[in-house]
Design a protein around this motif. Structure first.
Motif, PDB file in Angstrom:
ATOM      1  N   ARG A   7     -49.613  25.834  33.481  1.00 25.94           N
ATOM      2  CA  ARG A   7     -50.410  24.672  33.873  1.00 25.94           C
ATOM      3  C   ARG A   7     -50.630  23.742  32.661  1.00 25.94           C
ATOM      4  O   ARG A   7     -50.618  22.526  32.789  1.00 25.94           O
ATOM      5  N   GLY A   8     -50.813  24.344  31.483  1.00 26.87           N
ATOM      6  CA  GLY A   8     -50.939  23.533  30.265  1.00 26.87           C
ATOM      7  C   GLY A   8     -49.696  22.682  30.067  1.00 26.87           C
ATOM      8  O   GLY A   8     -49.775  21.474  29.790  1.00 26.87           O
ATOM      9  N   ASN A   9     -48.531  23.288  30.222  1.00 23.00           N
ATOM     10  CA  ASN A   9     -47.273  22.544  30.080  1.00 23.00           C
ATOM     11  C   ASN A   9     -47.170  21.432  31.122  1.00 23.00           C
ATOM     12  O   ASN A   9     -46.701  20.323  30.831  1.00 23.00           O
ATOM     13  N   ALA A  10     -47.586  21.740  32.341  1.00 20.28           N
ATOM     14  CA  ALA A  10     -47.488  20.752  33.429  1.00 20.28           C
ATOM     15  C   ALA A  10     -48.381  19.542  33.126  1.00 20.28           C
ATOM     16  O   ALA A  10     -47.942  18.389  33.236  1.00 20.28           O
ATOM     17  N   VAL A  11     -49.612  19.799  32.697  1.00 19.22           N
ATOM     18  CA  VAL A  11     -50.528  18.675  32.430  1.00 19.22           C
ATOM     19  C   VAL A  11     -50.039  17.890  31.207  1.00 19.22           C
ATOM     20  O   VAL A  11     -50.079  16.651  31.184  1.00 19.22           O
ATOM     21  N   GLY A  12     -49.519  18.600  30.188  1.00 17.89           N
ATOM     22  CA  GLY A  12     -48.956  17.915  29.014  1.00 17.89           C
ATOM     23  C   GLY A  12     -47.792  17.012  29.419  1.00 17.89           C
ATOM     24  O   GLY A  12     -47.688  15.858  28.985  1.00 17.89           O
ATOM     25  N   ALA A  13     -46.919  17.522  30.280  1.00 19.23           N
ATOM     26  CA  ALA A  13     -45.739  16.750  30.718  1.00 19.23           C
ATOM     27  C   ALA A  13     -46.170  15.527  31.536  1.00 19.23           C
ATOM     28  O   ALA A  13     -45.584  14.443  31.409  1.00 19.23           O
ATOM     29  N   LEU A  14     -47.189  15.688  32.375  1.00 20.41           N
ATOM     30  CA  LEU A  14     -47.674  14.539  33.158  1.00 20.41           C
ATOM     31  C   LEU A  14     -48.289  13.492  32.228  1.00 20.41           C
ATOM     32  O   LEU A  14     -48.091  12.285  32.411  1.00 20.41           O
TER      33      LEU A  14
END
Ligand SMILES: Nc1ncnc2c1ncn2[C@@H]1O[C@H](COP(=O)(O)OP(=O)(O)O)[C@@H](O)[C@H]1O
Ligand SMILES: O=C(O)C(=O)C[C@H](O)[C@H](O)COP(=O)(O)O
Length: 321
Positions: free
Chosen positions: A285-292
């Motif tokens: 989820r950290g990666n997903a929010v960073g990518a967004l």
């Protein structure tokens, strides 16, 4: 009181409208609101959790703007106080088409730099499940440094789960040796540490995620998890008693602005843990929010709602657990 607590300085950001122009020549700016800890609080709130933010604003138009924005985001303001004598800090930020933008801070002696330890005794900790501390606030002034230590001591005494992002800002510390010594000392009080691999190089001499994780796990019994951010490649997760593992990042079509990705990562991890997800799911989820976040110009405008996060996962063909 809320599930999530953090302390920090809101940073009104004037971002150049002219891509790749120097800050000397730029005359047109967007006005945005950032501040690492506030970014995290905004994102935690947007994902459906209750938040409380401890800060101090000037009685000036930038303080008024920050207060309005914080309220609009629904972040708790019980401990956001006003300072009649000092102004709200701000920052100029470049717009760049590659790499990290240059930023320039106007926050010496700001209202937040005058936030003192005594006001923190009123902050009730009973309902707090996760407190997020970052290395920026103690760098602002001797007063904020003392306040940070006082809150950290209270959180440790109350046995709260503490996440810590070193968030190195050498320009605010003005003394690299002190920055390294104090950040590593603060990290000892944290349950979960979230350094970037580039920060590891400065803080303990290696960019290797495993070396960084070993360093922090070895220096304190309290530290149970280290998650090292490695930019677009994602993150490396290590606990005390299991093998470390990589959680790959997501590919994005176009990076607009990298600022706020690290805070996005932190809030992804924090909200997943508030929802009792695994560490793997939390890093994902950290990666997903960073990518967004890297796909938007502001410091926190890419942080998702639960529906937007679900849509992102669906488009990527992945799920958290
Ligand atoms: N260009 C990118 N593409 C996709 N994801 C990214 C990109 N940059 C950062 N991220 C995501 O955001 C997280 C935090 O970014 P990073 O740059 O490592 O943090 P920091 O800003 O703290 O140095 C990364 O671990 C990754 O998941
Ligand atoms: O620089 C500061 O002091 C700020 O607080 C302004 C920014 O909003 C954060 O720096 C974003 O932090 P990252 O998520 O690590 O990119």
């Amino acid at each position: 009181m809320s599930e999530f607590l953090t302390i920090g300085e809101p940073v009104v950001t004037f971002m150049s409208k002219d891509a790749d122009a120097s800050l000397i020549d730029t005359i047109n700016y967007f006005k945005l609101l950032g501040g690492a800890e506030l970014n995290v609080a905004i994102g935690v709130q947007r994902l459906g959790h209750t938040t409380e933010y401890v800060s101090r604003l000037g009685a000036d138009p930038l303080g008024g703007y920050a207060k309005k924005q914080i309220l609009e985001h629904g972040v708790g303001t019980t401990f956001v106080t006003e300072d009649a004598d000092n102004w709200t800090g701000f920052q100029l930020k470049q717009m760049v088409t590659t790499g990290d933008p240059q930023t320039f801070n106007y926050r010496t002696g700001s209202a937040a730099a005058h936030l003192s330890a005594d006001v923190l005794d009123d902050v009730k900790l009973d309902d707090v499940k996760i407190a997020h501390m970052s290395g920026i606030f103690p760098a602002l002034s001797e007063t904020s440094n003392k306040a940070f230590r006082h809150l950290m001591d209270r959180l440790v005494a109350a046995d709260k789960l503490i996440t810590f992002d070193p968030n190195l800002r050498p320009a605010l510390w003005n003394d690299d040796a002190r920055m390294i010594r104090e950040i590593n000392e603060f990290a000892k009080s944290a349950d979960i540490i979230l350094p970037g691999s580039n920060e590891g190089k400065i803080l303990m001499g290696s960019e290797d995620p495993k070396d960084i994780a070993d360093f922090y796990l070895n220096q304190s019994e309290r530290t149970k998890v280290v998650i090292v951010k490695v930019g677009p490649a994602g993150a490396y997760v290590q606990t005390r008693d299991a093998e470390g593992f990589m959680v790959p990042g997501f590919k994005v079509a176009k990076v607009v602005d990298t600022v706020g990705a690290g805070d996005g990562f932190a809030l992804g991890v924090i909200t997943a843990l508030l929802e009792d997800k695994s560490l793997r799911a939390a890093a994902m989820r950290g990666n997903a929010v960073g990518a967004l976040q890297v796909q938007t110009p502001g410091d926190n405008d890419g942080y998702p709602t639960p529906a937007q996060l679900a849509a992102f996962y669906a488009a990527e063909g992945v799920s958290e657990d």
